[in-house]
Design a protein around this motif. Structure first.
Motif, PDB file in Angstrom:
ATOM      1  N   VAL A 310       0.921  -1.387  -0.009  1.00 55.73           N
ATOM      2  CA  VAL A 310       0.045  -0.016  -0.035  1.00 55.73           C
ATOM      3  C   VAL A 310       0.895   1.393   0.043  1.00 55.73           C
ATOM      4  CG1 VAL A 310      -1.618   1.418   1.355  1.00 55.73           C
ATOM      5  CG2 VAL A 310      -1.872  -1.013   1.205  1.00 55.73           C
ATOM      6  N   ALA A 311       1.818   1.335   0.851  1.00 56.28           N
ATOM      7  CA  ALA A 311       2.742   2.498   0.690  1.00 56.28           C
ATOM      8  C   ALA A 311       3.433   2.625  -0.509  1.00 56.28           C
ATOM      9  CB  ALA A 311       4.047   2.130   1.828  1.00 56.28           C
ATOM     10  N   LEU A 312       3.851   1.478  -1.174  1.00 61.12           N
ATOM     11  CA  LEU A 312       4.313   1.777  -2.552  1.00 61.12           C
ATOM     12  C   LEU A 312       3.237   2.322  -3.682  1.00 61.12           C
ATOM     13  CD1 LEU A 312       6.233  -1.458  -3.696  1.00 61.12           C
ATOM     14  CD2 LEU A 312       7.197   0.645  -3.219  1.00 61.12           C
ATOM     15  N   GLN A 313       2.146   1.921  -3.476  1.00 60.70           N
ATOM     16  CA  GLN A 313       1.128   2.537  -4.388  1.00 60.70           C
ATOM     17  C   GLN A 313       0.813   3.846  -3.878  1.00 60.70           C
ATOM     18  OE1 GLN A 313      -0.378   0.750  -7.027  1.00 60.70           O
ATOM     19  NE2 GLN A 313       1.245  -0.501  -6.391  1.00 60.70           N
ATOM     20  N   LEU A 314       0.969   4.356  -2.572  1.00 63.08           N
ATOM     21  CA  LEU A 314       0.751   5.947  -2.169  1.00 63.08           C
ATOM     22  C   LEU A 314       2.070   6.681  -2.542  1.00 63.08           C
ATOM     23  CD1 LEU A 314      -1.208   5.106   1.024  1.00 63.08           C
ATOM     24  CD2 LEU A 314      -1.801   6.216  -1.063  1.00 63.08           C
ATOM     25  N   GLU A 315       3.096   5.801  -3.120  1.00 64.27           N
ATOM     26  CA  GLU A 315       4.194   6.597  -3.377  1.00 64.27           C
ATOM     27  C   GLU A 315       5.096   6.845  -2.246  1.00 64.27           C
ATOM     28  OE1 GLU A 315       3.898   9.753  -6.199  1.00 64.27           O
ATOM     29  OE2 GLU A 315       3.115   8.339  -7.785  1.00 64.27           O
ATOM     30  N   ASP A 316       4.940   6.234  -1.299  1.00 60.91           N
ATOM     31  CA  ASP A 316       5.699   6.473   0.064  1.00 60.91           C
ATOM     32  C   ASP A 316       6.557   5.554   0.080  1.00 60.91           C
ATOM     33  OD1 ASP A 316       6.679   6.646   2.812  1.00 60.91           O
ATOM     34  OD2 ASP A 316       4.713   5.977   3.786  1.00 60.91           O
ATOM     35  N   THR A 317       7.764   5.659  -0.632  1.00 61.13           N
ATOM     36  CA  THR A 317       9.003   4.815  -0.748  1.00 61.13           C
ATOM     37  C   THR A 317       9.598   4.461   0.513  1.00 61.13           C
ATOM     38  OG1 THR A 317       9.152   5.517  -2.896  1.00 61.13           O
ATOM     39  CG2 THR A 317      11.186   4.334  -2.177  1.00 61.13           C
ATOM     40  N   LYS A 318       9.926   5.527   1.151  1.00 62.71           N
ATOM     41  CA  LYS A 318      10.562   5.440   2.694  1.00 62.71           C
ATOM     42  C   LYS A 318       9.736   4.423   3.629  1.00 62.71           C
ATOM     43  CE  LYS A 318      12.720   7.685   6.387  1.00 62.71           C
ATOM     44  NZ  LYS A 318      12.762   9.185   7.026  1.00 62.71           N
ATOM     45  N   GLY A 319       8.484   4.507   3.570  1.00 59.18           N
ATOM     46  CA  GLY A 319       7.547   3.507   4.381  1.00 59.18           C
ATOM     47  C   GLY A 319       7.465   2.210   3.718  1.00 59.18           C
ATOM     48  N   ALA A 320       7.474   2.184   2.524  1.00 55.03           N
ATOM     49  CA  ALA A 320       7.482   0.741   2.205  1.00 55.03           C
ATOM     50  C   ALA A 320       8.731   0.018   2.252  1.00 55.03           C
ATOM     51  CB  ALA A 320       7.314   0.899   0.384  1.00 55.03           C
TER      52      ALA A 320
END
Length: 595
Positions: A310-320
């Protein structure tokens, strides 16, 4: 050939590491008896039959019986079935040993002889009346035949004799077996009759709901699921069934959300709700639900993986990255877990690559070091590609030679990548030689043939190019790239234009949204003098993908139509994206245009 490295396919990756599976009825053993491999007969082993060791007859394994059984097994292994089957049936009747009847049923099933298999299974049940396995085989078999009515008294007896705590499981098993019937209406009518004495149980209404759903009777399915929920309001299984049978994602959302308001600790329902939100692209709400789950289960592997996706899809690379690292750390401490870390490692590698950390990307790929991993070859190939991208061609090619695989398709893929390395480095003849040798080993590999054809064209071996592409079409009729490549080659040379148009049209029918095939269509229209059609096709292609080569073609069409300003604008855009583009250079030189 253009290769893309996709970060994720959301649904597939979510399914791979789902946080919690929606509860389903327990699986039964009658999903379809599987014939065992022929084995040499052994002295009866009192530990093997479901009736129990003390229920087996004391059979003396005489030399005559041993000879007959051994001969039967050898004949069966050689491809015969009837003689071995009769031998096993006669021996079972004489010795009253249920294991021999079971072996006869396996032989008949392997030979796809339904009547004989049923006869053997009947004998097996007769000789081992207490064997649950024999009964499961019998039920599973008759439900798939026109003898389904024989199952009803057995189901009724099993339900009546089941202890109170086990009756719910028996109901689910029964519904699963009946769901395999070819006569769905008859099976559902039987199911309805059989559950009548147990309508005070929520499980009875759940199996009725599932059965109604399989018939397309959604309203009845919803009624039955609601009845189950009324009997047991806090049942996660009941509310999940209700959400399933509603048929509408928004309605299912409301059902699950309302349940969670009253039952905030319902882990499986919250997991299902989160996954449903993901499928509906409601990513922020989905992340909130997964975080709530993770709060109560910090080391839940499925939750960590889902949050990474989900983090990837939200472009939250750091979180992913944090979630996937945590996922791998927990998985490393869970040796009994069957999950393959491959996808998480590949994602972490790409995250590192995206930020320019090639060494870090390779380090993640190096962790896929087990040749038994489902993604071992893919990871090794990707590792070699990263090395090649760094400019060290020799090291990249050496990395390819170190890939260990016995799979012919994977071996062919390694050779294909080797040729691509050489081609991209400008060693076209060497790349051609690699593929020429590869095709001696794998003459019918469409991917090798396709790349071989493209290299043959670059070396002006046009007849070989066409022959190879037509071989790809024969081996893989749905390979749109072969049709497109040949059509474009003909159009580029300005020959056999009607045939080129037909080939590209066929490719476009297979992949109507492919911008490169649209580009080919625009180019063949241009070559045929149809400037309006050419412009239309090329503009559609460029709208889908602003590729420099598409811009070059569209620019030339506009130039010929007299719109030189827009043509030059497109060419400048192409030059900005790819200053060394050969198609752009040759077009500008041919038209004597200076940007």
């Amino acid at each position: 050939m253009k290769n893309a490295f996709a970060i994720v396919t959301l649904s597939a990756l979510m399914a791979t590491h789902a946080m919690a599976q929606t509860p389903v009825a327990p699986a039964d053993a009658a999903a379809g008896p599987t014939a065992a491999a022929p084995t040499a007969p052994q002295e009866p082993d009192t530990s093997k039959e479901g009736a129990g060791g003390d229920g087996l007859p004391k059979v003396e394994l005489s030399s005559d019986l041993l000879y007959k059984l051994t001969k039967a097994e050898m004949e069966f292994k050689s491809g015969q079935w009837q003689g071995p089957y009769v031998t096993m049936m006669v021996a079972a009747q004489q010795t009253r040993d249920p294991r021999l009847a079971r072996r006869a049923s396996e032989m008949a099933l392997a030979a796809k002889q339904g009547s004989e298999a049923l006869a053997a299974i009947r004998l097996w049940r007769e000789l081992a009346p207490e064997s649950d396995e024999a009964t499961q085989f019998f039920l599973g078999f008759v439900v798939l035949t026109d003898k389904i009515e024989e199952a009803e008294p057995i189901f009724a007896e099993r339900l009546a004799n089941a202890p109170g705590g086990a009756r719910g499981v028996a109901l689910f098993q029964m519904q699963q077996i009946l769901s395999r019937s070819n006569d769905k209406l008859f099976a559902y009518a039987m199911l309805t009759r059989l559950v009548q004495p147990y309508l005070d149980m929520f499980e009875a209404h759940l199996v009725l709901a599932q059965g109604a759903l399989s018939l397309g009777e959604r309203e009845r399915a919803i009624r039955e699921a609601n009845k189950a929920l009324a009997i047991k309001p806090n049942s996660e299984l009941a509310v999940l069934t209700l959400a399933q049978v509603t048929g509408e994602p928004e309605a299912a959302n409301k059902v699950l959300a309302a349940f969670l308001q009253k039952n905030p600790d319902a882990v499986e329902v919250r997991g299902a709700y989160a996954r449903l939100l993901v499928e509906q692209k409601q990513l922020e709400p989905a992340r909130e639900q997964f975080l709530l789950l993770l709060k109560s289960q910090p080391d839940n592997l499925g939750g960590l993986y889902a949050l990474g996706i989900v983090a990837l899809q939200l472009e939250d690379t750091k979180g992913a990255e944090q979630y996937f690292k945590r996922f791998l750390a927990v998985l490393d401490k869970s040796p009994g877990d069957a999950r393959d870390p491959f996808k998480a490692l590949m994602i972490l590698s790409q995250i590192a690559e995206t930020r320019g950390d090639t060494a870090g990307a390779i380090a993640w790929l190096d962790k896929v070091d087990n040749s038994a991993s489902s993604g071992y070859v893919e990871a090794r190939l990707r590792r070699a590609q990263l090395i090649a991208r760094g400019g060290n061609l020799d090291a990249a090619r050496k990395a390819l030679t170190e890939i260990e695989t016995d799979d012919p398709a994977s071996q062919a893929q390694v050779l294909l990548v080797d040729a691509q390395f050489l081609r991209d480095a400008g060693y076209v003849q060497s790349a051609y030689t690699v593929l020429e040798n590869a095709l001696l080993r794998f003459p019918d590999n469409p991917e090798l043939l396709y790349d071989y054809a493209l290299l043959a064209e670059r070396l002006d071996k046009l007849e070989l190019m066409e022959a190879s592409l037509r071989r790809v079409m024969a081996l893989a009729p749905n390979n749109q790239h072969a049709y497109n490549a040949l059509g474009y080659s003909l159009a580029e040379r300005g020959i056999r234009l009607p045939e080129a148009h037909a080939l590209i049209e066929k490719a476009l029918q297979m992949a109507p949204g492919d911008p490169f095939i649209m580009d080919s269509m625009g180019w063949v229209q241009f070559r045929m003098g149809n400037l309006a059609a050419a412009e239309n096709a090329l503009r559609r292609a460029y709208a889908v993908r602003s590729d420099p080569e598409i811009a070059v073609h569209l620019g030339e069409v506009l130039w010929q139509k007299g719109d030189k300003a827009e043509a030059q604008k497109l060419w400048r855009e192409a030059q900005g994206k790819d200053p060394k583009n050969d198609a752009l250079k040759s077009t500008l030189a041919r038209l004597n245009v200076s940007l």
